[in-house]
Design an enzyme around this catalytic site. Structure first.
Site, PDB file in Angstrom:
ATOM      1  N   ASN A 254       0.800  -1.220   0.000  1.00 42.69           N
ATOM      2  CA  ASN A 254       0.000   0.000   0.000  1.00 42.69           C
ATOM      3  C   ASN A 254       0.834   1.272   0.000  1.00 42.69           C
ATOM      4  O   ASN A 254       0.305   2.358  -0.140  1.00 42.69           O
ATOM      5  CB  ASN A 254      -0.945   0.009   1.207  1.00 42.69           C
ATOM      6  CG  ASN A 254      -2.026  -1.049   1.063  1.00 42.69           C
ATOM      7  OD1 ASN A 254      -2.417  -1.393  -0.044  1.00 42.69           O
ATOM      8  ND2 ASN A 254      -2.494  -1.567   2.187  1.00 42.69           N
TER       9      ASN A 254
ATOM     10  N   LYS B 166       3.886   4.053  -1.124  1.00 42.31           N
ATOM     11  CA  LYS B 166       4.351   4.748  -2.324  1.00 42.31           C
ATOM     12  C   LYS B 166       5.681   4.146  -2.777  1.00 42.31           C
ATOM     13  O   LYS B 166       6.490   3.747  -1.967  1.00 42.31           O
ATOM     14  CB  LYS B 166       4.528   6.224  -1.958  1.00 42.31           C
ATOM     15  CG  LYS B 166       5.058   7.124  -3.031  1.00 42.31           C
ATOM     16  CD  LYS B 166       5.140   8.545  -2.476  1.00 42.31           C
ATOM     17  CE  LYS B 166       5.859   9.557  -3.319  1.00 42.31           C
ATOM     18  NZ  LYS B 166       6.381   9.200  -4.575  1.00 42.31           N
TER      19      LYS B 166
ATOM     20  N   LYS C 253       6.229   1.842  -5.769  1.00 35.85           N
ATOM     21  CA  LYS C 253       6.296   0.624  -6.576  1.00 35.85           C
ATOM     22  C   LYS C 253       6.746   0.928  -8.011  1.00 35.85           C
ATOM     23  O   LYS C 253       7.689   0.322  -8.511  1.00 35.85           O
ATOM     24  CB  LYS C 253       4.939  -0.086  -6.566  1.00 35.85           C
ATOM     25  CG  LYS C 253       4.528  -0.583  -5.178  1.00 35.85           C
ATOM     26  CD  LYS C 253       3.130  -1.134  -5.135  1.00 35.85           C
ATOM     27  CE  LYS C 253       2.037  -0.102  -5.238  1.00 35.85           C
ATOM     28  NZ  LYS C 253       1.941   0.819  -4.097  1.00 35.85           N
ATOM     29  N   THR C 254       6.074   1.848  -8.641  1.00 40.51           N
ATOM     30  CA  THR C 254       6.448   2.229 -10.004  1.00 40.51           C
ATOM     31  C   THR C 254       7.821   2.884 -10.006  1.00 40.51           C
ATOM     32  O   THR C 254       8.648   2.607 -10.884  1.00 40.51           O
ATOM     33  CB  THR C 254       5.395   3.177 -10.613  1.00 40.51           C
ATOM     34  OG1 THR C 254       4.151   2.481 -10.697  1.00 40.51           O
ATOM     35  CG2 THR C 254       5.800   3.665 -11.993  1.00 40.51           C
ATOM     36  N   THR C 255       8.084   3.720  -9.024  1.00 38.48           N
ATOM     37  CA  THR C 255       9.376   4.402  -8.944  1.00 38.48           C
ATOM     38  C   THR C 255      10.518   3.394  -8.857  1.00 38.48           C
ATOM     39  O   THR C 255      11.539   3.534  -9.529  1.00 38.48           O
ATOM     40  CB  THR C 255       9.397   5.349  -7.727  1.00 38.48           C
ATOM     41  OG1 THR C 255       8.291   6.252  -7.831  1.00 38.48           O
ATOM     42  CG2 THR C 255      10.683   6.135  -7.657  1.00 38.48           C
TER      43      THR C 255
ATOM     44  N   ARG D  27      18.538   1.861 -14.592  1.00 39.49           N
ATOM     45  CA  ARG D  27      19.833   1.215 -14.332  1.00 39.49           C
ATOM     46  C   ARG D  27      20.155   0.204 -15.442  1.00 39.49           C
ATOM     47  O   ARG D  27      21.267   0.176 -15.972  1.00 39.49           O
ATOM     48  CB  ARG D  27      19.810   0.513 -12.988  1.00 39.49           C
ATOM     49  CG  ARG D  27      21.100  -0.261 -12.706  1.00 39.49           C
ATOM     50  CD  ARG D  27      21.025  -0.990 -11.382  1.00 39.49           C
ATOM     51  NE  ARG D  27      21.107  -0.033 -10.306  1.00 39.49           N
ATOM     52  CZ  ARG D  27      20.548  -0.196  -9.107  1.00 39.49           C
ATOM     53  NH1 ARG D  27      19.879  -1.305  -8.836  1.00 39.49           N
ATOM     54  NH2 ARG D  27      20.674   0.711  -8.181  1.00 39.49           N
TER      55      ARG D  27
ATOM     56  N   PHE E 100     -10.427   7.435 -13.567  1.00 38.74           N
ATOM     57  CA  PHE E 100     -10.098   6.268 -12.754  1.00 38.74           C
ATOM     58  C   PHE E 100     -11.119   5.163 -12.988  1.00 38.74           C
ATOM     59  O   PHE E 100     -12.279   5.415 -13.313  1.00 38.74           O
ATOM     60  CB  PHE E 100     -10.067   6.639 -11.266  1.00 38.74           C
ATOM     61  CG  PHE E 100      -8.909   7.516 -10.903  1.00 38.74           C
ATOM     62  CD1 PHE E 100      -7.616   7.015 -10.893  1.00 38.74           C
ATOM     63  CD2 PHE E 100      -9.104   8.849 -10.570  1.00 38.74           C
ATOM     64  CE1 PHE E 100      -6.543   7.815 -10.550  1.00 38.74           C
ATOM     65  CE2 PHE E 100      -8.042   9.660 -10.227  1.00 38.74           C
ATOM     66  CZ  PHE E 100      -6.754   9.146 -10.219  1.00 38.74           C
TER      67      PHE E 100
ATOM     68  N   TRP F  83     -12.931   3.280 -11.103  1.00 38.08           N
ATOM     69  CA  TRP F  83     -14.190   3.308 -10.354  1.00 38.08           C
ATOM     70  C   TRP F  83     -15.159   4.381 -10.853  1.00 38.08           C
ATOM     71  O   TRP F  83     -16.310   4.374 -10.478  1.00 38.08           O
ATOM     72  CB  TRP F  83     -13.933   3.460  -8.851  1.00 38.08           C
ATOM     73  CG  TRP F  83     -13.168   4.700  -8.479  1.00 38.08           C
ATOM     74  CD1 TRP F  83     -13.682   5.946  -8.228  1.00 38.08           C
ATOM     75  CD2 TRP F  83     -11.758   4.831  -8.323  1.00 38.08           C
ATOM     76  NE1 TRP F  83     -12.670   6.822  -7.931  1.00 38.08           N
ATOM     77  CE2 TRP F  83     -11.480   6.159  -7.980  1.00 38.08           C
ATOM     78  CE3 TRP F  83     -10.699   3.930  -8.448  1.00 38.08           C
ATOM     79  CZ2 TRP F  83     -10.191   6.624  -7.763  1.00 38.08           C
ATOM     80  CZ3 TRP F  83      -9.416   4.396  -8.226  1.00 38.08           C
ATOM     81  CH2 TRP F  83      -9.176   5.720  -7.881  1.00 38.08           C
TER      82      TRP F  83
ATOM     83  N   GLU G 201       1.637  -1.905 -12.702  1.00 36.06           N
ATOM     84  CA  GLU G 201       0.249  -1.920 -12.232  1.00 36.06           C
ATOM     85  C   GLU G 201      -0.554  -3.088 -12.797  1.00 36.06           C
ATOM     86  O   GLU G 201      -1.776  -3.029 -12.913  1.00 36.06           O
ATOM     87  CB  GLU G 201      -0.433  -0.577 -12.527  1.00 36.06           C
ATOM     88  CG  GLU G 201      -1.638  -0.279 -11.673  1.00 36.06           C
ATOM     89  CD  GLU G 201      -1.411  -0.483 -10.169  1.00 36.06           C
ATOM     90  OE1 GLU G 201      -2.114  -1.317  -9.577  1.00 36.06           O
ATOM     91  OE2 GLU G 201      -0.538   0.176  -9.605  1.00 36.06           O
TER      92      GLU G 201
END
Length: 179
Positions: A15, A17, A19-21, A29, A72, A74, A111
């Site tokens: 949950n 911040k 993951k994508t970063t 790299r 989004f 939803w 994602e």
């Protein structure tokens, strides 16, 4: 291409911040070391800073999106969700082709767990992708709520856990930092 003798399956979940970063950082790299990197983004159709950064690393690092810009998940009606599912399935087929035909050294599916959670791609389809991974390719999967079956197939799983976040104080997502 093909410098990896053994590629692994990495998962960035949780949950918190980052993951994508983390996945993009790994891709930067790898591209800097001469690897061919594909980043396929799921459930992301708006502008994000990594789009511009990655353009500067082409052709070693390329980003692919298959969805038209919309709100989004939803907020979508049933016909918009059906259209989105078709786009997600096209992205899935692209990833499967990249794996089966060894088209890159590193494949990042950003994602993809959200696509599973929203029933736009099945857990079984993602497990099929994992099985199709060539030995010399790194596969990176991101998103919250990773299914246990995928955890079991992964070689590395990192959970980003939120301990404290400035969103709780009303700070909105900031361009260049959160997107």
């Amino acid at each position: 291409m093909g410098k990896l003798t053994r590629g692994y399956i990495q998962v960035y979940t949780g949950n918190g911040k980052g993951k994508t970063t983390a996945a993009v950082g790994l891709g930067v790299r790898a591209a800097g070391d001469g690897y061919n990197v594909f980043l396929v983004q799921f459930l992301k159709s708006g502008f994000t800073g990594e789009l511009e950064s990655i353009k500067k690393l082409e052709p070693d690092f390329r980003i692919f999106r298959f969805e038209k810009k919309r709100g989004f998940f939803w907020t979508l009606n049933d016909s918009e969700k059906a259209e989105l599912k078709k786009e997600i399935q096209a992205a899935y087929r692209f990833c499967l082709d990249a794996l089966e035909n060894n088209k890159c050294d590193v494949l990042i599916m950003d994602e993809i767990m959200g696509a599973i959670s929203n029933e736009l791609v099945s857990k079984e389809q993602v497990l099929q992708l994992i099985e199709a991974k060539p030995d010399n390719m790194e596969l990176v999967l991101t998103g919250r709520n990773v299914p246990e079956e995928i955890v079991n197939k992964a070689d590395l799983v990192t959970e980003m856990r939120e301990i404290k976040h400035y969103f709780e104080k009303g700070v909105p997502a900031r361009e260049g930092i959160e997107y």
